[in-house]
Design an enzyme around this catalytic site. Structure first.
Site, PDB file in Angstrom:
ATOM      1  N   ASP A   1       4.253 -13.263  15.665  1.00 26.02           N
ATOM      2  CA  ASP A   1       4.499 -12.085  14.829  1.00 26.02           C
ATOM      3  C   ASP A   1       5.201 -12.560  13.558  1.00 26.02           C
ATOM      4  O   ASP A   1       6.089 -13.421  13.635  1.00 26.02           O
ATOM      5  CB  ASP A   1       5.422 -11.113  15.585  1.00 26.02           C
ATOM      6  CG  ASP A   1       5.088  -9.651  15.318  1.00 26.02           C
ATOM      7  OD1 ASP A   1       4.597  -9.356  14.214  1.00 26.02           O
ATOM      8  OD2 ASP A   1       5.322  -8.814  16.206  1.00 26.02           O
TER       9      ASP A   1
ATOM     10  N   HIS B   1       3.247 -10.708   4.937  1.00 23.76           N
ATOM     11  CA  HIS B   1       3.937 -10.035   6.047  1.00 23.76           C
ATOM     12  C   HIS B   1       3.630 -10.669   7.398  1.00 23.76           C
ATOM     13  O   HIS B   1       4.330 -10.412   8.368  1.00 23.76           O
ATOM     14  CB  HIS B   1       3.552  -8.550   6.077  1.00 23.76           C
ATOM     15  CG  HIS B   1       4.152  -7.772   4.946  1.00 23.76           C
ATOM     16  ND1 HIS B   1       5.234  -6.935   5.094  1.00 23.76           N
ATOM     17  CD2 HIS B   1       3.835  -7.724   3.628  1.00 23.76           C
ATOM     18  CE1 HIS B   1       5.559  -6.397   3.934  1.00 23.76           C
ATOM     19  NE2 HIS B   1       4.718  -6.861   3.021  1.00 23.76           N
TER      20      HIS B   1
END
Ligand code: GDG
Length: 474
Positions: free
Chosen positions: A366, A158
Site C-alpha cells: 500500500d 499516491h
C-alpha cells in the site's frame, strides 16, 4: 501569491464534507490562492458523441474553479480501466501476475494525457504552480512541456513505486521514468519508494546524483523526496463527535457488549490483503480457543473498479472464505465475520473505529493507507484500541508503535491479533499516545505544506534548463 492548480484523475467538490481529508486539504490550499482543480468529470460518452471541446466545463465552487472534461468510451477503456488499472496499478503494487500488457492501453493512456494537457494549457496562467496527482497522469508534465509550459510542476505518486527489477518488467518503463524528469519535484509516500526511484535512475538510466534528493538525467534535474501523506486529524475527530458517529458507536457497543470487535475498512482491492486477513482471523479462532464465541470481525469492503476482472475474482474468494469461517466456527447467536460489500457513509466511520478494540490494516502493499491513521484518530485516548498494521503499508515507516505484521504469515498475524486483544490498558495508552502524536505532527496539512514548499523552493525553474520532450524515447 501564485495560483495553485491541482490536477487529478477525479476531483471532489472541496465544499462538501463527505469528500474526505484529501479533498478538504487540497481545497484549503486552492481556496487560499483562488485556485483551479482540473480533471475528468466522471462522465463517459459514446465515441461518436465526442464533443470538439471534450465536454470541457469550467465552474466556480466558492473561490475555487473546477474544470472537467469527459472521456469517450474507448479512452475510458484504454486509459482508465486499461493502462491505469490493469497495468500501472498491479505492477506498482508488485503484482506482475495480474498485469495485462495490451499495447492499445498505452496509446489510450498517452492520448488522454495529451488531451488533458491541451485543455489545461489553455487554462494556465504564466505564474501558476501546478500539482499533478497519481499514476493516471505520470506523463502529463511532459505533454505540457511539449506544448511550451515553463511552469513549476510537481507530481505526487499516491501508490508505491516498485523495486527496479519489477519496474523493468513493464514494457515502456523507460518512457515513464523519463517522463518523471519533466517535473520539478516528484513526491513519493515512503523512503522505500524513494530508494526504488534512486536505484532505478542511477543503475538503469545512468542518472547523476547532484544532492541527497536531486537527480540529473535526460538533460533535466528533478527533486525526488518522500512526503508521507497524512489525514486531517481534527476533521476526522470532529466527525467523530457528530450524531451519526456517536450513534454508530453506541449501537456497536451495545450489540457487542459480550464480544470483542475487530474492524477492517478497505476498498475491495487485491492490494489490501483481504483473503490473507481472513485466513489470519481463521487461524486466530483455530489456535486461540479463548477467542471463539468472542472475537467478531466486521469487514467493510467497499466496491471498486468492478469492471476489472481481477476485482470480481477477489470478491468471490472473499465471499467463499467468509462463508467457510462462519459455517465452521459460528454459533446460533454468534457470527465470527460480518462481511459488508458496500460503502459505509463516511460519517459513521469514526464511530465504528472507536467501538473496535482492534483494527486490521494488513495490505500486501500500500502506498500509505489512511485507514490506519483514521483508526488512531478515532480512539478514546483513555481506552484506545490497538492497530495491527502490515509492514508493507507505507504507513508502517511512520507508525512504529503499531503491532507490525507480515500479512503473508497468517499464523504470525493471528498471534499479533491475539496480543492486541490481550494488551494491557497501560500499553495500549502508551502506544496510542505515540501514534496520535505522530499523525498529528505529520497530518495532511503538513503534507501539503511540505510538498508545496519544496515546489516553491525550486529555484532552478524549467526555463533555465533546455527541455526535450520524451517523445523519441516512446
Ligand atoms: C490510495 C493509495 C494512499 C474505505 N472504505 C470506505 C471508505 N473508505 C475510505 C477510508 C480512507 C480511504 O477510503 C481509503 O484510503 P486508503 O489510504 O486506505 O487507500 P486507497 O483508496 O487505496 O488510496 C493509498 C491513498 O491513496 C492516499 O494517498 O494512502 O496507499 O492506495 O479515507 O476511510 N469511506 C467510506 N466508506 C467506506 O466503506 N465513506
Amino acid at each position: 501569491m501564485a495560483r495553485l492548480v491541482v490536477v487529478s484523475n477525479r476531483l471532489a467538490d472541496p465544499r462538501k464534507a463527505a469528500a474526505g481529508g484529501l479533498a478538504v486539504a487540497l481545497g484549503e490550499a486552492l481556496n487560499q490562492s483562488g485556485g483551479l482543480w482540473f480533471g475528468w468529470s466522471g462522465e463517459v460518452v459514446e465515441d461518436a458523441a465526442r464533443a470538439p471541446d471534450d465536454g470541457l466545463q469550467v465552474q466556480p465552487a466558492g473561490r475555487v474553479t473546477l474544470a472537467t472534461v469527459d472521456l469517450t468510451k474507448s479512452d475510458h477503456d484504454a486509459y482508465y480501466l486499461g493502462y491505469s488499472n490493469r497495468v500501472l496499478w498491479p505492477v506498482f503494487h508488485y503484482r506482475l501476475d495480474l498485469a495485462d500488457f495490451d499495447a492499445g492501453f498505452l496509446s489510450g493512456y498517452r492520448r488522454v494525457n495529451k488531451m488533458f494537457a491541451r485543455h489545461l494549457m489553455e487554462l494556465l496562467r504564466p505564474d501558476d504552480i501546478v500539482w499533478i496527482h497519481d499514476y493516471h497522469l505520470i506523463p502529463l508534465a511532459d505533454e505540457l512541456r511539449a506544448l511550451g509550459s515553463r511552469h513549476r510542476i510537481g507530481f505526487f505518486l499516491h501508490i508505491p513505486l516498485p523495486p527496479p527489477l519489477v519496474l523493468a518488467a513493464l514494457p515502456g518503463h523507460e518512457w515513464l521514468i523519463r517522463a518523471l524528469f519533466a517535473y520539478d519535484v516528484v513526491g513519493f509516500q515512503s523512503q522505500a519508494d524513494v530508494s526504488h526511484f534512486e536505484r532505478f535512475v542511477m543503475n538503469e538510466a545512468g542518472a547523476e546524483k547532484l544532492a541527497s534528493d536531486r537527480f540529473r538525467c535526460y538533460d533535466r534535474s528533478v527533486v525526488a523526496r518522500a512526503f508521507p501523506i497524512g489525514i486531517d486529524v481534527d476533521e476526522f475527530q470532529r466527525l467523530g463527535q457528530m450524531r451519526e458517529a456517536r450513534e454508530m458507536y453506541e449501537t456497536m457497543r451495545e450489540q457487542y457488549s459480550r464480544r470483542e470487535l475487530l474492524v477492517g475498512i478497505d476498498r475491495l482491492d487485491y492490494s489490501k490483503g483481504l483473503p490473507q486477513r481472513l485466513r489470519a482471523f481463521r487461524n486466530l479462532l483455530q489456535d486461540y480457543p479463548d477467542t471463539r464465541d468472542r472475537a467478531t470481525l466486521i469487514q467493510i469492503a467497499s466496491p471498486t473498479r468492478e469492471d476489472v476482472r481481477a476485482y470480481t475474482t477477489i470478491r468471490r474468494e472473499l465471499e467463499g472464505l467468509c462463508g467457510h469461517i462462519n459455517g465452521n466456527y459460528g454459533e446460533i447467536d454468534w457470527m465470527p465475520v460480518r462481511y459488508i460489500n458496500r460503502t459505509l457513509p463516511r460519517r459513521k466511520l469514526p464511530g465504528l473505529c472507536r467501538a473496535s478494540r482492534v483494527a486490521l490494516v494488513t495490505p500486501l502493499r500500500d502506498g500509505m493507507n489512511l485507514v490506519a491513521k483514521e483508526y488512531v484518530a478515532a480512539q478514546d485516548p483513555a481506552d484506545p484500541g490497538v492497530l495491527v498494521l502490515s509492514r508493507f503499508a507505507g504507513a508502517a515507516e511512520q507508525m512504529r508503535e503499531a503491532l507490525l505484521v507480515n500479512p503473508y504469515d497468517t499464523q504470525g498475524t493471528a498471534r499479533a491479533i491475539h496480543q492486541a486483544l490481550k494488551m494491557p490498558l497501560e500499553e495500549r495508552q502508551r502506544r496510542h499516545a505515540a501514534l496520535l502524536a505522530g499523525i498529528r505532527a505529520q497530518d495532511v496539512h503538513w503534507w501539503r505544506r511540505s510538498f508545496l514548499a519544496a515546489l516553491g523552493d525550486e529555484v532552478s525553474a524549467p526555463s533555465e534548463e533546455s527541455y526535450e520532450p520524451a517523445e523519441e524515447a516512446r
